[in-house]
Design an enzyme around this catalytic site. Structure first.
Site, short mmCIF file in Angstrom:
data_model
loop_
_atom_site.label_atom_id
_atom_site.label_comp_id
_atom_site.label_asym_id
_atom_site.label_seq_id
_atom_site.Cartn_x
_atom_site.Cartn_y
_atom_site.Cartn_z
CG HIS A 90 -0.23 0.05 2.54
ND1 HIS A 90 0.34 1.20 3.04
CD2 HIS A 90 -0.01 -0.92 3.46
CE1 HIS A 90 0.88 0.95 4.23
NE2 HIS A 90 0.69 -0.33 4.50
CD GLU A 164 1.23 -5.96 8.36
OE1 GLU A 164 1.30 -7.18 8.13
OE2 GLU A 164 2.05 -5.14 7.91
#
Length: 290
Positions: A90, A164
């Site tokens: 990202h 994550e």
């Protein structure tokens, strides 16, 4: 004595000012013949372009022709076809900018810079055809995927297995504060992450199992070319599990914001790393062809 500049025209990366036939690029990997164009500039500006044809670009690049048993299968079964998987981290997030531990928190969002980085990724990958895009549902990755996948017909696929690592009480803390308040735990996380644990839960070791789950889910999906948008720690786990590296090698891999990595998989579900953490597109109008 004439000075010269050697220019190689290949199909891996070029500037966005070039024009190509998108259909031919989509099927570039099916070509049986590659073209190498070499042009040198010297005292004669009218020097013609010299072209040579090769029956297989492996002769030109020294690339591998086969990687059977190079790694262990991530699917434990045959898959429908060989596959190419592109992984993207990202863009810059608010907590990246503030130096905070992010983990699985959904409170860290894509910054203005992060959006621009995502747009650079979109442009860099515009010539690549993807059957599907898989993304973490956590905000900073989700927003990046939405920018890159904008205008595509197929919907984004959000996988919990791409989330994550959960870092418990460290999440949201500035790194300097975490180091001061939890010196032992923070040092373990930074220097020996596979042994960092909270109440007997080892986030990095758990991440290896999550990464294998994600690989299996993605590789058994229909299609031959996939895009994955997710986070740094799970990317480390995805890359390491594909290469057969254990959790102790967690920090052997680094991926920048907007960094692009590429894997090839054979029909046995075995991986070969093609590119790691490509970032040329972050500094110029590059696009990738593979």
């Amino acid at each position: 004595m004439n000075s010269g500049v050697l220019t190689l025209t290949t199909f891996l990366c070029s500037s966005s000012s070039s024009v190509y036939d998108s259909k031919r690029l989509t099927n570039l990997h099916n070509r049986s013949c590659a073209t190498l164009a070499v042009q040198c500039s010297n005292s004669n500006p009218d020097m013609p372009l010299i072209t040579e044809n090769f029956q297989n670009d492996g002769y030109m690049t020294g690339g591998a022709y086969d990687f059977q048993r190079a790694t262990t299968s991530l699917t434990n079964q045959s898959i429908s076809s060989s596959k190419k998987v592109t992984l993207v981290r990202h863009g810059l997030s608010s907590w990246n900018e503030e130096g905070r531990v992010q983990g699985s928190s959904n409170l860290s969002v894509l910054t203005e810079t992060g959006v621009k980085q995502a747009e650079r990724c979109r442009k860099a990958l515009a010539k690549i055809y993807f059957d599907q895009c898989f993304s973490s549902p956590i905000s900073r990755a989700k927003s990046t995927a939405e920018v890159i996948w904008h205008g595509k017909k197929e919907p984004l696929v959000f996988l919990d297995s791409l989330k994550e690592a959960h870092l418990f009480y460290l999440e949201g803390m500035k790194n300097v504060d975490a180091k001061d308040r939890y010196p032992k735990e923070y040092t373990t996380w930074r220097e020996d992450p596979s042994n960092f644990n909270v109440n007997g839960i080892y986030p990095v070791r758990k991440l290896w199992g999550t990464a294998r789950e994600a690989w299996r889910e993605i590789l058994l999906s229909p299609g031959e070319s996939f895009l994955i948008v997710t986070h740094k720690s799970i990317l480390r786990a995805l890359i390491c599990t594909a290469l057969g590296l254990p959790p102790e090698r967690f920090r052997a891999i680094d991926v920048n914001n907007g960094g692009i990595s590429v894997f090839n998989f054979n029909k046995r579900g075995e991986a070969m790393l093609q590119s790691l953490n490509m970032t040329a597109h972050m500094y110029g109008d590059h696009f990738y062809l593979y």
